[in-house]
Design a protein around this motif. Sequence first.
Motif, PDB file in Angstrom:
ATOM      1  N   MET A   1       0.826  -1.208   0.000  1.00 22.30           N
ATOM      2  CA  MET A   1       0.000   0.000   0.000  1.00 22.30           C
ATOM      3  C   MET A   1       0.861   1.259   0.000  1.00 22.30           C
ATOM      4  O   MET A   1       0.574   2.222  -0.710  1.00 22.30           O
ATOM      5  N   ASP A   2       1.943   1.253   0.787  1.00 17.87           N
ATOM      6  CA  ASP A   2       2.832   2.411   0.853  1.00 17.87           C
ATOM      7  C   ASP A   2       3.540   2.653  -0.474  1.00 17.87           C
ATOM      8  O   ASP A   2       3.914   3.787  -0.796  1.00 17.87           O
ATOM      9  N   ALA A   3       3.727   1.565  -1.241  1.00 21.26           N
ATOM     10  CA  ALA A   3       4.390   1.681  -2.542  1.00 21.26           C
ATOM     11  C   ALA A   3       3.392   1.987  -3.656  1.00 21.26           C
ATOM     12  O   ALA A   3       3.761   2.065  -4.829  1.00 21.26           O
ATOM     13  N   GLY A   4       2.114   2.140  -3.275  1.00 20.72           N
ATOM     14  CA  GLY A   4       1.071   2.444  -4.255  1.00 20.72           C
ATOM     15  C   GLY A   4       0.690   1.255  -5.112  1.00 20.72           C
ATOM     16  O   GLY A   4       0.141   1.417  -6.211  1.00 20.72           O
ATOM     17  N   LYS A   5       0.960   0.060  -4.602  1.00 21.47           N
ATOM     18  CA  LYS A   5       0.643  -1.160  -5.357  1.00 21.47           C
ATOM     19  C   LYS A   5      -0.582  -1.853  -4.765  1.00 21.47           C
ATOM     20  O   LYS A   5      -0.927  -1.639  -3.594  1.00 21.47           O
ATOM     21  N   LEU A   6      -1.224  -2.696  -5.581  1.00 24.64           N
ATOM     22  CA  LEU A   6      -2.342  -3.494  -5.090  1.00 24.64           C
ATOM     23  C   LEU A   6      -1.821  -4.575  -4.153  1.00 24.64           C
ATOM     24  O   LEU A   6      -0.760  -5.161  -4.401  1.00 24.64           O
ATOM     25  N   VAL A   7      -2.569  -4.844  -3.089  1.00 26.86           N
ATOM     26  CA  VAL A   7      -2.199  -5.926  -2.179  1.00 26.86           C
ATOM     27  C   VAL A   7      -2.437  -7.251  -2.920  1.00 26.86           C
ATOM     28  O   VAL A   7      -3.512  -7.467  -3.465  1.00 26.86           O
ATOM     29  N   PRO A   8      -1.444  -8.140  -2.962  1.00 32.08           N
ATOM     30  CA  PRO A   8      -1.589  -9.399  -3.711  1.00 32.08           C
ATOM     31  C   PRO A   8      -2.754 -10.257  -3.230  1.00 32.08           C
ATOM     32  O   PRO A   8      -3.122 -10.216  -2.047  1.00 32.08           O
ATOM     33  N   ASP A   9      -3.302 -11.031  -4.156  1.00 32.74           N
ATOM     34  CA  ASP A   9      -4.458 -11.879  -3.854  1.00 32.74           C
ATOM     35  C   ASP A   9      -4.216 -12.789  -2.661  1.00 32.74           C
ATOM     36  O   ASP A   9      -5.095 -12.962  -1.816  1.00 32.74           O
ATOM     37  N   ASP A  10      -3.024 -13.394  -2.594  1.00 34.63           N
ATOM     38  CA  ASP A  10      -2.805 -14.387  -1.529  1.00 34.63           C
ATOM     39  C   ASP A  10      -2.928 -13.769  -0.144  1.00 34.63           C
ATOM     40  O   ASP A  10      -3.462 -14.390   0.787  1.00 34.63           O
ATOM     41  N   LEU A  11      -2.465 -12.503   0.008  1.00 34.11           N
ATOM     42  CA  LEU A  11      -2.596 -11.832   1.300  1.00 34.11           C
ATOM     43  C   LEU A  11      -4.053 -11.499   1.606  1.00 34.11           C
ATOM     44  O   LEU A  11      -4.529 -11.710   2.732  1.00 34.11           O
ATOM     45  N   VAL A  12      -4.770 -10.960   0.607  1.00 38.74           N
ATOM     46  CA  VAL A  12      -6.181 -10.606   0.801  1.00 38.74           C
ATOM     47  C   VAL A  12      -6.985 -11.859   1.163  1.00 38.74           C
ATOM     48  O   VAL A  12      -7.816 -11.830   2.086  1.00 38.74           O
ATOM     49  N   ILE A  13      -6.728 -12.949   0.461  1.00 40.32           N
ATOM     50  CA  ILE A  13      -7.476 -14.195   0.685  1.00 40.32           C
ATOM     51  C   ILE A  13      -7.232 -14.724   2.095  1.00 40.32           C
ATOM     52  O   ILE A  13      -8.160 -15.168   2.776  1.00 40.32           O
ATOM     53  N   LYS A  14      -5.979 -14.646   2.568  1.00 37.69           N
ATOM     54  CA  LYS A  14      -5.677 -15.098   3.935  1.00 37.69           C
ATOM     55  C   LYS A  14      -6.440 -14.269   4.963  1.00 37.69           C
ATOM     56  O   LYS A  14      -6.963 -14.791   5.954  1.00 37.69           O
ATOM     57  N   MET A  15      -6.483 -12.955   4.736  1.00 37.97           N
ATOM     58  CA  MET A  15      -7.204 -12.075   5.663  1.00 37.97           C
ATOM     59  C   MET A  15      -8.693 -12.399   5.681  1.00 37.97           C
ATOM     60  O   MET A  15      -9.324 -12.435   6.752  1.00 37.97           O
ATOM     61  N   VAL A  16      -9.274 -12.610   4.501  1.00 37.76           N
ATOM     62  CA  VAL A  16     -10.701 -12.939   4.419  1.00 37.76           C
ATOM     63  C   VAL A  16     -10.971 -14.286   5.081  1.00 37.76           C
ATOM     64  O   VAL A  16     -11.946 -14.441   5.831  1.00 37.76           O
ATOM     65  N   GLU A  17     -10.112 -15.260   4.822  1.00 38.61           N
ATOM     66  CA  GLU A  17     -10.317 -16.610   5.364  1.00 38.61           C
ATOM     67  C   GLU A  17     -10.427 -16.590   6.888  1.00 38.61           C
ATOM     68  O   GLU A  17     -11.229 -17.312   7.482  1.00 38.61           O
ATOM     69  N   GLU A  18      -9.629 -15.722   7.522  1.00 39.45           N
ATOM     70  CA  GLU A  18      -9.657 -15.640   8.987  1.00 39.45           C
ATOM     71  C   GLU A  18     -10.987 -15.102   9.517  1.00 39.45           C
ATOM     72  O   GLU A  18     -11.317 -15.304  10.686  1.00 39.45           O
ATOM     73  N   ARG A  19     -11.757 -14.402   8.661  1.00 40.44           N
ATOM     74  CA  ARG A  19     -13.013 -13.791   9.104  1.00 40.44           C
ATOM     75  C   ARG A  19     -14.247 -14.657   8.805  1.00 40.44           C
ATOM     76  O   ARG A  19     -15.328 -14.349   9.301  1.00 40.44           O
ATOM     77  N   LEU A  20     -14.082 -15.681   7.967  1.00 43.61           N
ATOM     78  CA  LEU A  20     -15.239 -16.519   7.629  1.00 43.61           C
ATOM     79  C   LEU A  20     -15.694 -17.284   8.859  1.00 43.61           C
ATOM     80  O   LEU A  20     -14.885 -17.727   9.675  1.00 43.61           O
ATOM     81  N   ASN A  21     -17.011 -17.429   9.015  1.00 41.09           N
ATOM     82  CA  ASN A  21     -17.540 -18.170  10.164  1.00 41.09           C
ATOM     83  C   ASN A  21     -18.810 -18.903   9.757  1.00 41.09           C
ATOM     84  O   ASN A  21     -19.437 -18.586   8.752  1.00 41.09           O
ATOM     85  N   LYS A  22     -19.180 -19.864  10.554  1.00 42.43           N
ATOM     86  CA  LYS A  22     -20.342 -20.715  10.244  1.00 42.43           C
ATOM     87  C   LYS A  22     -21.664 -19.990  10.482  1.00 42.43           C
ATOM     88  O   LYS A  22     -22.698 -20.366   9.934  1.00 42.43           O
ATOM     89  N   GLU A  23     -21.642 -18.945  11.335  1.00 39.43           N
ATOM     90  CA  GLU A  23     -22.895 -18.274  11.710  1.00 39.43           C
ATOM     91  C   GLU A  23     -23.483 -17.455  10.559  1.00 39.43           C
ATOM     92  O   GLU A  23     -24.690 -17.283  10.467  1.00 39.43           O
TER      93      GLU A  23
END
Length: 211
Positions: free
Chosen positions: A53-75
């Motif tokens: 982000m500081d370099a003005g680049k898009l955050v790579p998919d693998d990082l975004v996916i890991k962050m999202v995965e941690e938030r998924l829940n069964k509820e």
Amino acid sequence: MKIILLGPPGSGKGTQARFIIEKYGISGISTGDILRDEVKNKTELGLKAKEYMDAGKLVPDDLVIKMVEERLNKEGYVLDGFPRTLSQAKSLDKILDRINDRIDYVIYIDISEEEIIKRMSGRRICKDCGSVYHLLFNPPKVDGKCDLCEGELYQRDDDKEETIRKRLKVYEEDTKPLIKYYKDKGILRRVDGSKDIEEVKNTIEDIISNI
């Protein structure tokens, strides 16, 4: 319930996501919010994302996916802003298969490019108090001045027509293929985003009632 909200910038996804979260008491998963939280909390993933982000680049998919995965829940949850690309959608499917879960509906808020430009380019913000106006839907009493503090109104760079068209071009290239992908899976539900907020909300509630 597990829902994905799809739609171009300015389609009202964020507004509808808040309605769903409040009414049904489920989690809201917004990639923008997640990135801000991870960076603010200086997590390992957040620090890595900040470098891009500081370099003005898009955050790579693998990082975004890991962050999202941690938030998924069964509820239950509503995903807003993810997936953005076909590769992200396929990665999400792999995660859901692994945890034996699935998305109930992908709600696509469909709205024309010209309607989006009309909505977004008409927005004006007060430099002093931050009040928001719209030249068509909520104009100030005096042109160019805030009703509350008489501060000068300005147009954000993000709301300028040229910028909006660039964002819509990116959406068309990267995100629109998701519509066919989820339609082929039989879980896409289309909503007319040109209607007023309440009508869109009611239509989404009708869709959710069938889960």
